[in-house]
Design a protein around this motif. Structure first.
Motif, PDB file in Angstrom:
ATOM      1  N   THR A  96      20.795  26.840  42.335  1.00 49.87           N
ATOM      2  CA  THR A  96      19.704  27.548  42.991  1.00 49.87           C
ATOM      3  C   THR A  96      18.604  26.577  43.398  1.00 49.87           C
ATOM      4  O   THR A  96      18.583  25.410  42.984  1.00 49.87           O
ATOM      5  CB  THR A  96      19.102  28.614  42.062  1.00 49.87           C
ATOM      6  N   ALA A  98      15.522  26.756  42.434  1.00 51.63           N
ATOM      7  CA  ALA A  98      14.785  26.418  41.211  1.00 51.63           C
ATOM      8  C   ALA A  98      15.509  25.353  40.407  1.00 51.63           C
ATOM      9  O   ALA A  98      14.876  24.431  39.866  1.00 51.63           O
ATOM     10  CB  ALA A  98      14.562  27.670  40.369  1.00 51.63           C
ATOM     11  N   GLU A  99      16.832  25.446  40.310  1.00 59.17           N
ATOM     12  CA  GLU A  99      17.600  24.461  39.554  1.00 59.17           C
ATOM     13  C   GLU A  99      17.569  23.093  40.217  1.00 59.17           C
ATOM     14  O   GLU A  99      17.489  22.058  39.550  1.00 59.17           O
ATOM     15  CB  GLU A  99      19.034  24.953  39.382  1.00 59.17           C
ATOM     16  N   ARG A 102      14.251  21.672  39.333  1.00 59.48           N
ATOM     17  CA  ARG A 102      14.164  21.345  37.908  1.00 59.48           C
ATOM     18  C   ARG A 102      14.854  20.013  37.599  1.00 59.48           C
ATOM     19  O   ARG A 102      14.393  19.244  36.768  1.00 59.48           O
ATOM     20  CB  ARG A 102      14.776  22.474  37.081  1.00 59.48           C
ATOM     21  N   LYS A 125       9.344  29.194  46.637  1.00 63.33           N
ATOM     22  CA  LYS A 125       9.063  30.142  45.556  1.00 63.33           C
ATOM     23  C   LYS A 125       9.792  31.454  45.803  1.00 63.33           C
ATOM     24  O   LYS A 125      10.407  32.032  44.889  1.00 63.33           O
ATOM     25  CB  LYS A 125       7.555  30.371  45.444  1.00 63.33           C
ATOM     26  N   ARG A 126       9.747  31.912  47.055  1.00 62.46           N
ATOM     27  CA  ARG A 126      10.400  33.179  47.387  1.00 62.46           C
ATOM     28  C   ARG A 126      11.921  33.094  47.243  1.00 62.46           C
ATOM     29  O   ARG A 126      12.577  34.088  46.922  1.00 62.46           O
ATOM     30  CB  ARG A 126      10.050  33.594  48.821  1.00 62.46           C
ATOM     31  N   ARG A 127      12.469  31.900  47.454  1.00 66.60           N
ATOM     32  CA  ARG A 127      13.921  31.728  47.437  1.00 66.60           C
ATOM     33  C   ARG A 127      14.404  30.995  46.182  1.00 66.60           C
ATOM     34  O   ARG A 127      15.502  30.447  46.177  1.00 66.60           O
ATOM     35  CB  ARG A 127      14.366  30.960  48.684  1.00 66.60           C
ATOM     36  N   GLU A 128      13.624  30.992  45.128  1.00 65.03           N
ATOM     37  CA  GLU A 128      13.955  30.164  43.979  1.00 65.03           C
ATOM     38  C   GLU A 128      15.289  30.531  43.327  1.00 65.03           C
ATOM     39  O   GLU A 128      15.934  29.676  42.707  1.00 65.03           O
ATOM     40  CB  GLU A 128      12.831  30.209  42.945  1.00 65.03           C
ATOM     41  N   ARG A 129      15.754  31.769  43.492  1.00 63.41           N
ATOM     42  CA  ARG A 129      17.030  32.169  42.893  1.00 63.41           C
ATOM     43  C   ARG A 129      18.196  32.071  43.875  1.00 63.41           C
ATOM     44  O   ARG A 129      19.333  32.375  43.522  1.00 63.41           O
ATOM     45  CB  ARG A 129      16.931  33.604  42.364  1.00 63.41           C
ATOM     46  N   GLN A 130      17.927  31.637  45.091  1.00 59.33           N
ATOM     47  CA  GLN A 130      18.970  31.534  46.114  1.00 59.33           C
ATOM     48  C   GLN A 130      19.726  30.218  45.962  1.00 59.33           C
ATOM     49  O   GLN A 130      19.138  29.170  45.660  1.00 59.33           O
ATOM     50  CB  GLN A 130      18.346  31.616  47.508  1.00 59.33           C
ATOM     51  N   LEU A 131      21.042  30.244  46.167  1.00 59.12           N
ATOM     52  CA  LEU A 131      21.829  29.021  46.117  1.00 59.12           C
ATOM     53  C   LEU A 131      21.419  28.106  47.266  1.00 59.12           C
ATOM     54  O   LEU A 131      21.311  28.534  48.424  1.00 59.12           O
ATOM     55  CB  LEU A 131      23.327  29.338  46.208  1.00 59.12           C
TER      56      LEU A 131
END
Length: 248
Positions: A96, A98-99, A102, A125-131
């Motif tokens: 993602t 975020a990953e 990180r 921020k809005r797409r932090e969980r998107q691959l």
């Protein structure tokens, strides 16, 4: 090294496999804004960047804010405050957003600067969980540049950030770099001269592994004869890549 210079490269030479790639590159990167590194294909631009970072064997002098780095390994150069966004962006497609960010964190007294990254690029921020592999080319470039901003770097090096992108995405990437340069100076390796005209205050041109020109970017790109001689193109005054205001 002048007061306005953050990175000063002198007589940088690179020998790989018995072949001389760089023959004595001189380069000054300004403390503010964007400095463009230009040249025809094969001129030595990426090798210069790799030499600055210590990714290839090098001799000469590379000073960051007065501190000599040419004898240091790459990890030590990075810890002095140089962030690198490589030509292929280096995004981990199966992770993602975020990953990806990180993974770029480095230990520091103030911690990673997520506030700055999300202020400059709220879309991350809005797409932090998107691959990351499902992002557009411009969004992936946000991730690549965002990673360099996390750790309080003093300089960002962006290598060919618009290469292979559609014109609309090129404009998006130019906006990314424009916002990043408001926070941290950028050394930009770029072939798209409209992007260079829009972003860069200063430039250096390489030819055959040597520095052929340094000076204000506007002077070079406004001189069709010099641009043709150094870059193989005729670029007098022309319309630059659209500004952020024009896109909104």
């Amino acid at each position: 090294m002048t007061a306005g210079t953050l990175l000063a490269v002198r007589d940088l030479r690179v020998l790989i496999g018995g072949r001389h790639i760089l023959h004595g590159v001189d380069l000054d990167v300004a403390r503010h804004g964007v400095t463009a590194l230009l040249g025809r294909n094969g001129a030595g631009k990426t090798t210069t960047v790799r030499g600055v970072l210590g990714l290839v064997p090098r001799t000469g002098s590379v000073r960051l804010d007065g501190a000599e780095t040419v004898a240091l390994p790459t990890h030590a150069v990075v810890r002095l405050g140089i962030g690198y966004a490589p030509e292929d962006r280096g995004v981990f497609a199966s992770l993602t957003v975020a990953e990806n960010l990180r993974l770029a964190e480095r230990p520091g007294a103030d911690g990673p600067a997520y506030g700055l990254v999300h202020e400059l690029f709220p879309e991350l921020k809005r797409r932090e969980r998107q691959l990351a592999g499902t992002l557009s080319g411009g969004q992936q470039q946000m991730v690549a540049i965002g990673r360099t901003l996390l750790n309080g770097n003093r300089l960002i090096i962006a290598d060919e950030p618009t290469k292979g992108l559609a014109p609309k995405v090129v404009t998006e990437v130019a906006q990314v770099l424009e916002r990043a340069a408001e926070a941290v100076p950028v050394l930009l390796v770029e072939q798209n001269l409209a992007v260079v005209r829009r972003l860069a205050r200063h430039c250096a041109v390489l030819a055959d592994g040597r520095t052929a020109h340094q000076g204000p970017a506007a002077d070079l790109l406004g001189d069709a004869e010099t641009a043709r001689r150094l870059l193989g193109v005729g670029h007098g005054p022309a319309t630059a890549a659209p500004s952020r205001e024009a896109d909104s």
